[in-house]
Write a protein that holds these residues in place. Structure first.
Motif, PDB file in Angstrom:
ATOM      1  N   SER A  88       0.486   9.963 -16.230  1.00 60.88           N
ATOM      2  CA  SER A  88       1.344   8.857 -16.674  1.00 60.88           C
ATOM      3  C   SER A  88       0.716   7.514 -16.281  1.00 60.88           C
ATOM      4  CB  SER A  88       2.730   8.985 -16.055  1.00 60.88           C
ATOM      5  OG  SER A  88       2.681   8.741 -14.670  1.00 60.88           O
ATOM      6  N   TRP A  89       1.181   6.478 -16.953  1.00 63.08           N
ATOM      7  CA  TRP A  89       0.683   5.129 -16.721  1.00 63.08           C
ATOM      8  C   TRP A  89       0.941   4.694 -15.276  1.00 63.08           C
ATOM      9  CZ3 TRP A  89       2.993   0.465 -15.396  1.00 63.08           C
ATOM     10  CH2 TRP A  89       2.208  -0.662 -15.570  1.00 63.08           C
ATOM     11  N   ARG A  90       2.052   5.125 -14.737  1.00 62.21           N
ATOM     12  CA  ARG A  90       2.421   4.769 -13.367  1.00 62.21           C
ATOM     13  C   ARG A  90       1.420   5.308 -12.356  1.00 62.21           C
ATOM     14  NH1 ARG A  90       7.547   7.559 -11.001  1.00 62.21           N
ATOM     15  NH2 ARG A  90       5.974   9.039 -10.347  1.00 62.21           N
ATOM     16  N   ARG A  91       0.974   6.540 -12.547  1.00 64.33           N
ATOM     17  CA  ARG A  91       0.057   7.170 -11.584  1.00 64.33           C
ATOM     18  C   ARG A  91      -1.397   6.790 -11.805  1.00 64.33           C
ATOM     19  NH1 ARG A  91       3.922  11.145 -12.431  1.00 64.33           N
ATOM     20  NH2 ARG A  91       5.029  11.651 -10.520  1.00 64.33           N
ATOM     21  N   ALA A 105      -0.114   2.458  -9.691  1.00 62.34           N
ATOM     22  CA  ALA A 105      -0.206   2.809  -8.275  1.00 62.34           C
ATOM     23  C   ALA A 105      -1.555   2.421  -7.655  1.00 62.34           C
ATOM     24  CB  ALA A 105       0.081   4.286  -8.088  1.00 62.34           C
ATOM     25  N   PRO A 106      -2.692   2.742  -8.275  1.00 65.19           N
ATOM     26  CA  PRO A 106      -3.963   2.309  -7.678  1.00 65.19           C
ATOM     27  C   PRO A 106      -4.117   0.795  -7.633  1.00 65.19           C
ATOM     28  CG  PRO A 106      -4.355   4.072  -9.232  1.00 65.19           C
ATOM     29  CD  PRO A 106      -2.929   3.664  -9.397  1.00 65.19           C
ATOM     30  N   ILE A 115       0.842  -1.201   0.000  1.00 69.49           N
ATOM     31  CA  ILE A 115       0.000   0.000   0.000  1.00 69.49           C
ATOM     32  C   ILE A 115       0.877   1.251   0.000  1.00 69.49           C
ATOM     33  CG2 ILE A 115      -1.651   1.348   1.356  1.00 69.49           C
ATOM     34  CD1 ILE A 115      -2.823  -1.352   2.290  1.00 69.49           C
ATOM     35  N   ALA A 116       1.908   1.258   0.840  1.00 72.96           N
ATOM     36  CA  ALA A 116       2.806   2.417   0.898  1.00 72.96           C
ATOM     37  C   ALA A 116       3.516   2.625  -0.431  1.00 72.96           C
ATOM     38  CB  ALA A 116       3.822   2.236   2.021  1.00 72.96           C
ATOM     39  N   LEU A 117       3.954   1.535  -1.061  1.00 73.29           N
ATOM     40  CA  LEU A 117       4.602   1.646  -2.372  1.00 73.29           C
ATOM     41  C   LEU A 117       3.638   2.232  -3.404  1.00 73.29           C
ATOM     42  CD1 LEU A 117       7.041   1.055  -4.215  1.00 73.29           C
ATOM     43  CD2 LEU A 117       6.030  -1.199  -4.611  1.00 73.29           C
ATOM     44  N   MET A 144       2.163   6.996  -6.619  1.00 71.23           N
ATOM     45  CA  MET A 144       1.097   7.904  -7.022  1.00 71.23           C
ATOM     46  C   MET A 144       1.466   9.372  -6.820  1.00 71.23           C
ATOM     47  SD  MET A 144      -2.894   7.499  -5.890  1.00 71.23           S
ATOM     48  CE  MET A 144      -2.710   5.767  -5.555  1.00 71.23           C
ATOM     49  N   SER A 145       2.424   9.639  -5.965  1.00 71.79           N
ATOM     50  CA  SER A 145       2.756  11.023  -5.623  1.00 71.79           C
ATOM     51  C   SER A 145       3.585  11.689  -6.713  1.00 71.79           C
ATOM     52  CB  SER A 145       3.523  11.060  -4.305  1.00 71.79           C
ATOM     53  OG  SER A 145       4.784  10.465  -4.478  1.00 71.79           O
ATOM     54  N   GLY A 146       3.661  13.004  -6.637  1.00 72.70           N
ATOM     55  CA  GLY A 146       4.479  13.778  -7.566  1.00 72.70           C
ATOM     56  C   GLY A 146       3.755  14.122  -8.853  1.00 72.70           C
TER      57      GLY A 146
END
Length: 89
Positions: A55-58, A62-63, A31-33, A38-40
């Motif tokens: 971006s794909w990452r966010r 991340a979710p 969850i923390a990862l 998700m940040s930034g």
């Protein structure tokens, strides 16, 4: 006499076992990862748009990690620590 009997009958057993806590820590880490990923992506200047927030990452990764982490937490809570392996012999 009644208080002594009550203290003897009260067990100081934990609800969860060592295995439960391991899975809870793993779930908390996932969850923390997810929240870290998700940040930034923001901009210091409100007049400048930064497309990095989409971006794909966010948006996807991340979710998904956060939901997987919550699933691990549910599994850790429902895991029976007193269950022993049964042999099928």
């Amino acid at each position: 006499m009644g208080e002594k009997k009550r203290k003897e009958s009260a067990n100081n057993n934990f609800i969860f076992g060592k295995k439960n806590y391991k899975f809870m820590l793993i779930g908390l880490g996932v969850i923390a990862l997810g929240f870290i990923l998700m940040s930034g992506g923001g901009s210091d200047d409100p007049n400048v748009f930064n497309p990095e927030i989409f971006s794909w990452r966010r948006i996807r990764l991340a979710p998904t990690l956060v939901l997987i982490g919550f699933g691990i937490q549910v599994y850790a809570i429902l895991l029976d620590p007193n269950k022993t392996k049964s042999s099928k012999s």
